[in-house]
Design a protein around this motif. Structure first.
Motif, PDB file in Angstrom:
ATOM      1  N   ALA A 102       0.837  -1.204   0.000  1.00 26.34           N
ATOM      2  CA  ALA A 102       0.000   0.000   0.000  1.00 26.34           C
ATOM      3  C   ALA A 102       0.867   1.247   0.000  1.00 26.34           C
ATOM      4  N   ALA A 103       1.972   1.223   0.748  1.00 24.57           N
ATOM      5  CA  ALA A 103       2.866   2.375   0.793  1.00 24.57           C
ATOM      6  C   ALA A 103       3.545   2.598  -0.553  1.00 24.57           C
ATOM      7  N   PHE A 104       4.019   1.517  -1.170  1.00 22.57           N
ATOM      8  CA  PHE A 104       4.658   1.656  -2.482  1.00 22.57           C
ATOM      9  C   PHE A 104       3.652   2.131  -3.532  1.00 22.57           C
ATOM     10  N   ALA A 105       2.406   1.692  -3.415  1.00 27.59           N
ATOM     11  CA  ALA A 105       1.383   2.174  -4.347  1.00 27.59           C
ATOM     12  C   ALA A 105       1.142   3.661  -4.187  1.00 27.59           C
ATOM     13  N   ASP A 106       1.401   4.189  -2.996  1.00 26.49           N
ATOM     14  CA  ASP A 106       1.226   5.623  -2.745  1.00 26.49           C
ATOM     15  C   ASP A 106       2.491   6.422  -3.044  1.00 26.49           C
ATOM     16  N   GLY A 107       3.501   5.758  -3.594  1.00 27.65           N
ATOM     17  CA  GLY A 107       4.693   6.467  -4.013  1.00 27.65           C
ATOM     18  C   GLY A 107       5.897   6.311  -3.125  1.00 27.65           C
ATOM     19  N   ALA A 108       5.785   5.582  -2.019  1.00 30.36           N
ATOM     20  CA  ALA A 108       6.935   5.376  -1.147  1.00 30.36           C
ATOM     21  C   ALA A 108       8.008   4.573  -1.876  1.00 30.36           C
ATOM     22  N   GLN A 109       9.263   4.737  -1.451  1.00 25.34           N
ATOM     23  CA  GLN A 109      10.394   4.033  -2.043  1.00 25.34           C
ATOM     24  C   GLN A 109      11.022   3.100  -1.010  1.00 25.34           C
ATOM     25  N   PRO A 110      11.631   2.002  -1.449  1.00 23.68           N
ATOM     26  CA  PRO A 110      12.264   1.086  -0.491  1.00 23.68           C
ATOM     27  C   PRO A 110      13.292   1.753   0.403  1.00 23.68           C
ATOM     28  N   GLY A 111      13.929   2.830  -0.097  1.00 23.60           N
ATOM     29  CA  GLY A 111      14.941   3.512   0.693  1.00 23.60           C
ATOM     30  C   GLY A 111      14.382   4.529   1.672  1.00 23.60           C
ATOM     31  N   ASP A 112      13.104   4.812   1.613  1.00 21.80           N
ATOM     32  CA  ASP A 112      12.497   5.734   2.575  1.00 21.80           C
ATOM     33  C   ASP A 112      12.646   5.178   3.986  1.00 21.80           C
ATOM     34  N   THR A 113      12.749   6.110   4.953  1.00 21.12           N
ATOM     35  CA  THR A 113      13.028   5.656   6.325  1.00 21.12           C
ATOM     36  C   THR A 113      11.933   6.070   7.303  1.00 21.12           C
ATOM     37  N   ILE A 114      11.856   5.296   8.378  1.00 22.01           N
ATOM     38  CA  ILE A 114      11.011   5.578   9.536  1.00 22.01           C
ATOM     39  C   ILE A 114      11.847   5.278  10.766  1.00 22.01           C
ATOM     40  N   VAL A 115      11.779   6.109  11.775  1.00 19.46           N
ATOM     41  CA  VAL A 115      12.593   5.929  12.978  1.00 19.46           C
ATOM     42  C   VAL A 115      12.120   4.680  13.734  1.00 19.46           C
ATOM     43  N   ASP A 116      13.073   3.844  14.065  1.00 19.82           N
ATOM     44  CA  ASP A 116      12.791   2.639  14.847  1.00 19.82           C
ATOM     45  C   ASP A 116      12.706   3.042  16.323  1.00 19.82           C
ATOM     46  N   ARG A 117      11.496   3.256  16.788  1.00 19.12           N
ATOM     47  CA  ARG A 117      11.280   3.737  18.153  1.00 19.12           C
ATOM     48  C   ARG A 117      10.021   3.103  18.733  1.00 19.12           C
ATOM     49  N   ASN A 118       9.912   3.223  20.043  1.00 18.01           N
ATOM     50  CA  ASN A 118       8.693   2.780  20.704  1.00 18.01           C
ATOM     51  C   ASN A 118       7.541   3.692  20.305  1.00 18.01           C
ATOM     52  N   VAL A 119       6.402   3.088  20.026  1.00 22.97           N
ATOM     53  CA  VAL A 119       5.233   3.874  19.632  1.00 22.97           C
ATOM     54  C   VAL A 119       4.026   3.415  20.436  1.00 22.97           C
ATOM     55  N   THR A 120       3.142   4.368  20.681  1.00 26.35           N
ATOM     56  CA  THR A 120       1.865   4.090  21.342  1.00 26.35           C
ATOM     57  C   THR A 120       0.762   4.554  20.412  1.00 26.35           C
ATOM     58  N   ILE A 121      -0.095   3.624  20.016  1.00 28.30           N
ATOM     59  CA  ILE A 121      -1.141   3.929  19.041  1.00 28.30           C
ATOM     60  C   ILE A 121      -2.491   3.861  19.738  1.00 28.30           C
TER      61      ILE A 121
END
Length: 704
Positions: free
Chosen positions: A435-454
């Motif tokens: 879904a992310a790649f369909a929206d234009g994201a690239q394999p090299g795009d980054t997200i911080v590896d951190r604790n998250v609360t959703i």
């Protein structure tokens, strides 16, 4: 006028009585004529004695199964001992060769006995055959209508069949308990020999069972069976088929039973065949065919070589895992009364309910049953058997090439490919990244590896975790999927939105199982089937185009004439091709350096492949799906009761339980050159070569 009729009934005249007596047979004849359309047609009766079950054939021409209505081996009259025929006629229908379906000399006395309150059978062999062949149309209710239908059908049978054909059909259709239909299966079941070799005693025993299968069963009721057998021998003497002196000696002989239940052959793809039977019955009904008598030849997509490899791979790996499960679940560890889960298992048994009904308290019932070693062993065994499912599909056309639904179809007919719904764990993550790649994201795009609360609905929150602590540094989408990082995937799910991921998963192949549009779906919390997941992974390889899985390519009649063709389904674009290409490229890294690296390091597979592992919370479900340009294959491993696990974090992971099954399968398929080791995924990339010599496997023995 009514008064005149009433007066006539109260004061009948001689003429009125004569008219009434004349009207009765006319009314009965009219009733019989009215019933004729509700009895089997002549054409159906001609078909009934033709045992031509549908033949199921693999794509490479090997027989997979035959669809029989019952466990029966049809034999000709010449292949049945003459003693069987002699005993049958002498006991059931001594004027069989003189009447035309109805024995009037037996009908009248039987009717008089019945009217007097004592039911007596007057059915001929032909009438019994009518009931056996058409239990729905004729029935067995003790009514005049049923008897008339039976008589009409018997007359029709006599007009179509010769006497020998009637005997042959009758002896091939009578039931003998234990799923044995026909005298051939009965001979094998009770005496361990074919019907042609039955001696006079064995023949009399089987014919004696026809009066009441259970009451005169030589296994359940040997004394009654012996008495009934001797009655049959006396009948043979009475009608000149046996000498009195011989009968006296024979009656003193034992039954001589050699009992063994005859199981139906399951074939190499029994779960596939079971699913196919359901589909074929519907097709045959819509098109006017009978799958049991029309001799249909069904050409399937299964490759018998790949099916054999799948069977071997699943048997090998589940055997390894079962030894681990047995060590974790025995009467000293998991299966002991101090284990609360095992107590829960005990409470689900009929033995526990009986103990409570007898007045025992819950603790007392648990203690009593826990002291029964045989009960504990049986319960532990039933709950701790490793199960698995395996499926392989050609992504180019949706052809199902191998299907294994459980370890053993006889022990576990439940299908873990099509029927079982289990949480897919991280094998669901490609839908989020797709879904992310369909929206234009690239394999090299980054997200911080951190604790998250959703935040969830209400005041609930979700905090996804990983086995590794968060680095606090940016991580590329490529690395996050290759290393199966939950925290990064959860953040990507937040960005894309659960509804979008659900819609994509549906379009790609997860089309039957309900999916909850919640954030945790990113980690595969909604149960799905293995068939849906493998089908969806085919969509990934097929440049984002979904092709419905196919089981059958065509159906022929017994002369080879094509009755129906079933071309591959038209592709439906579910994921943009550009996004699918990115997803394939990223999933290559799963097997090159990520959680699926054992494909290369352990199994030495250097073909261009991609894949994904999956493990659910508590190691309840283990998954692995591998993508090859010509074949996508996946496996699920677990227990039928989701509360049972391997109790070992290492072996519970998909990389160590499901992956070896898939790895062994591809190793065999590539070695045998059933699939092309040089085929390239799109986008093409240089073939990965192992850094060390390819290992030699000592755990599998196969031949082709």
């Amino acid at each position: 006028m009514f008064a005149a009729v009433l007066h006539g009934l109260r004061h009948p005249t001689r003429r009125g009585v004569a008219l009434l007596l004349a009207a009765v047979p006319l009314l009965l004849l009219a009733y019989v004529l009215a019933l004729i359309p509700f009895t089997p047609r002549i054409g159906d009766i001609r078909k009934a004695r033709i045992d031509r079950p549908a033949l199921i054939v693999s794509a490479d021409g090997n027989r997979l199964a035959e669809f029989k209505p019952v466990n029966r081996e049809w034999v000709t009259l010449a292949q049945i001992s003459p003693y069987v025929v002699q005993a049958l006629v002498a006991t059931e229908d001594r004027r069989f060769y003189q009447h035309h379906g109805i024995d009037i000399l037996r009908v009248v006395p039987a009717a008089l006995h019945t009217f007097s309150g004592t039911r007596q059978g007057g059915s001929t062999i032909t009438q019994q055959l009518a009931r056996n062949l058409y239990p729905d149309e004729v029935g067995r209710a003790p009514t005049l209508t049923r008897k008339l239908k039976e008589a009409i059908t018997a007359l029709k049978i006599e007009s179509v069949y010769s006497k020998d054909q009637i005997l042959e059909t009758y002896l091939n259709t009578v039931p003998f308990l234990y799923n044995a239909y026909g005298v051939e299966m009965a001979a094998r079941t009770y005496f361990g020999k074919p019907a042609a070799q039955l001696n006079i005693l064995e023949s009399a025993t089987l014919v004696g069972m026809l009066k009441a299968n259970s009451a005169y069963n030589p296994v359940l009721n040997p004394d009654r069976a012996l008495e009934r057998r001797n009655t049959v021998l006396e009948q043979m003497v009475k009608f000149g088929k046996l000498k009195p002196a011989d009968c006296t000696w024979l009656k003193r002989q034992p039954l001589g039973v050699n009992f063994e239940i005859q199981s139906e052959p399951t074939g190499t793809a029994p779960h596939f065949a079971a699913q196919l039977r359901r589909w074929l019955i519907g097709w045959a009904d819509r098109n006017g065919y009978d799958i049991y008598s029309d001799g249909l030849v069904v050409r399937t997509t299964i490759d018998s070589r790949l099916q054999d490899m799948a069977n071997q791979a699943l048997a090998w790996q589940t055997g390894q895992l079962q030894s681990i499960a047995d060590a974790a679940w025995n009467t000293r560890t998991g299966c002991w009364p101090g284990n609360s889960l095992f107590q829960a298992f005990i409470r689900q048994t009929p033995e526990y309910r009986n103990a409570r009904d007898a007045g025992l308290s819950d603790p007392a019932a648990i203690r009593k049953l826990a002291m029964d070693g045989q009960f504990v062993d049986a319960l532990c065994h039933s709950k701790t058997q490793i199960q698995a499912g395996f499926l392989a599909i050609d992504p180019r056309n949706g052809d199902i090439k191998a299907w294994v639904g459980s370890r053993d179809f006889r022990d576990e007919p439940f299908d873990h490919v099509q029927q079982a719904r289990r949480q897919p764990g991280s094998t669901f993550k490609p839908f989020v990244y797709g879904a992310a790649f369909a929206d234009g994201a690239q394999p090299g795009d980054t997200i911080v590896d951190r604790n998250v609360t959703i935040a969830l609905t209400g005041n609930a929150v979700w905090r996804p975790t990983d086995a590794e602590p968060p680095t606090g540094r940016p991580m590329s989408l490529r690395d996050a999927l290759a290393l199966s990082r939950n925290r990064v995937t959860a953040q990507l799910m937040q960005r894309e939105g659960p509804a979008k991921v659900v819609a994509l998963a549906r379009a790609m192949g997860v089309r039957e199982s309900p999916l909850d549009a919640v954030p945790s779906l990113a980690l595969g919390t909604s149960p799905v089937t293995l068939k849906e997941m493998v089908s969806a992974y085919c969509t990934i390889e097929n440049r984002g185009a979904y092709v419905e899985p196919r089981m059958v390519t065509r159906i022929e009649d017994r002369e080879g004439n094509v009755l129906a063709d079933f071309p591959a389904a038209h592709p439906e674009q579910a994921l943009p091709a550009s996004a699918a290409l990115k997803l394939v490229d990223v999933m290559r890294d799963v097997v090159d350096r990520g959680t699926g690296a054992d494909i290369r390091s352990r199994f030495g597979i250097h073909a261009d492949v991609a894949g994904k592992t999956g493990t659910t919370q508590g190691n309840t479900d283990s998954w692995f799906i591998l993508i090859h340009p010509e074949l996508v294959a996946g496996a699920w491993v677990g227990f039928d009761d989701a509360r049972v696990t391997l109790r070992n974090d290492y072996w519970g992971e998909g990389a160590h339980s499901a992956l070896p099954m898939v790895g062994a399968f591809y190793d065999m398929a590539l070695r045998a050159q059933v699939v092309d080791s040089r085929a390239q995924l799109a986008p093409p990339r240089k073939v990965v070569r192992p850094s060390r010599p390819r290992p030699r496997h000592h755990f599998l023995f196969w031949s082709f």
